[in-house]
Design an enzyme around this catalytic site. Structure first.
Site, PDB file in Angstrom:
ATOM      1  NE  ARG A  11      -3.917   1.997   2.371  1.00  0.00           N
ATOM      2  CZ  ARG A  11      -4.825   2.182   3.332  1.00  0.00           C
ATOM      3  NH1 ARG A  11      -4.780   1.418   4.428  1.00  0.00           N
ATOM      4  NH2 ARG A  11      -5.754   3.108   3.222  1.00  0.00           N
ATOM      5  CG  HIS A  12      -0.971   4.883  -1.132  1.00  0.00           C
ATOM      6  ND1 HIS A  12      -1.160   5.829  -0.153  1.00  0.00           N
ATOM      7  CD2 HIS A  12      -2.196   4.412  -1.444  1.00  0.00           C
ATOM      8  CE1 HIS A  12      -2.442   5.949   0.116  1.00  0.00           C
ATOM      9  NE2 HIS A  12      -3.098   5.096  -0.661  1.00  0.00           N
ATOM     10  CB  THR A  15      -2.046  11.370   1.310  1.00  0.00           C
ATOM     11  OG1 THR A  15      -3.342  10.974   1.792  1.00  0.00           O
ATOM     12  CG2 THR A  15      -1.580  10.384   0.253  1.00  0.00           C
ATOM     13  CG  ASP A  16      -1.060  16.509   3.972  1.00  0.00           C
ATOM     14  OD1 ASP A  16      -0.308  16.116   4.887  1.00  0.00           O
ATOM     15  OD2 ASP A  16      -0.727  17.383   3.145  1.00  0.00           O
ATOM     16  CD  GLU A  17      -5.559  14.683   0.531  1.00  0.00           C
ATOM     17  OE1 GLU A  17      -5.691  15.568  -0.321  1.00  0.00           O
ATOM     18  OE2 GLU A  17      -4.458  14.129   0.769  1.00  0.00           O
ATOM     19  CG  ASN A  18      -4.151   8.266   3.235  1.00  0.00           C
ATOM     20  OD1 ASN A  18      -3.138   8.120   2.550  1.00  0.00           O
ATOM     21  ND2 ASN A  18      -5.346   7.916   2.777  1.00  0.00           N
ATOM     22  CD  GLU A  81      -9.040   2.152  -2.478  1.00  0.00           C
ATOM     23  OE1 GLU A  81      -9.652   1.201  -3.009  1.00  0.00           O
ATOM     24  OE2 GLU A  81      -8.313   2.044  -1.478  1.00  0.00           O
TER      25      GLU A  81
END
Length: 209
Positions: A11-12, A15-18, A81
């Site tokens: 999995r990557h 991110t800020d959103e995560n 995704e």
């Protein structure tokens, strides 16, 4: 005996959103500062792979470059995704009063508004996997990595895991910057597709299956 084929599904990075708990499907975000630092600390823990297949979104391509800078990279939009449509960038808290959202939680086969249903998503991932297999056969190697998203990895693990590993889609835990190596011991195992065993990567967890 040496493994016939090893494919890591990773999995990557974050991110800020995560970090903010937002739905992040096709939104093309980059890695956060924290995500980059975590990957830098982990890259020496991974074995090398001959080639990387990746989602075409920035967070996956960046992850591949941080973890496997010397491996050739092949990207594809098929490895994205699930598309959350109008819910992209929103959180559970902001959606929990939405009737369609509550219906989707109970029945994920329903498509998010302007998004993608689970059946459509699954068919897309299967097509991506078929293309990966074709390219592997043409390359004739033994060790590959797939850098993609949590939903894609859960789908592949549910489809390809050994028969003695019984988990549903949502039961798979796939953390950012981590994943599983799918191992096929023999050519016959590979032809049958169901992998012989799984092991967590990087090698700081326990074997599973």
């Amino acid at each position: 005996m040496d493994d016939y084929m090893v494919i890591a599904c990773i999995r990557h990075g974050l991110t800020d959103e995560n970090e903010q708990g937002k739905y992040l499907g096709w939104t093309n975000s980059s890695l956060s500062r924290k995500g980059i630092e975590l990957l830098k600390r982990r890259n020496t823990l991974f074995e090398e792979y001959e080639r990387c297949f990746s989602s075409d979104l920035n967070r996956c391509i960046e992850t591949a470059h941080f973890l496997f800078p010397h491996a050739p990279l092949i990207s594809s939009s098929l490895l994205r995704e699930l598309h959350f449509g109008s819910w992209e960038g929103l959180t559970y808290e902001s959606l929990k009063e939405d009737d369609v959202y509550q219906e989707w939680i109970l029945d994920p086969s329903i498509s998010p508004p302007n998004g993608e249903g689970m059946n459509q998503f699954g068919n897309r991932v299967e097509l991506a996997w078929a293309q990966i297999i074709k390219q592997i056969e043409e390359h004739n190697g033994k060790r590959y990595a797939v850098i993609t998203h949590g939903g894609v990895i859960r789908h592949l693990l549910t489809s390809l895991s050994p028969k003695n590993v019984h988990r549903t889609f949502w039961e798979w835990e796939v953390n950012h910057g981590e994943g599983y190596e799918l191992v096929w011991k023999t050519e016959n195992d590979w032809r049958n597709q169901t992998c012989t065993s799984l092991r967590e990567v990087p090698l700081m967890g326990k074997a599973d299956g």
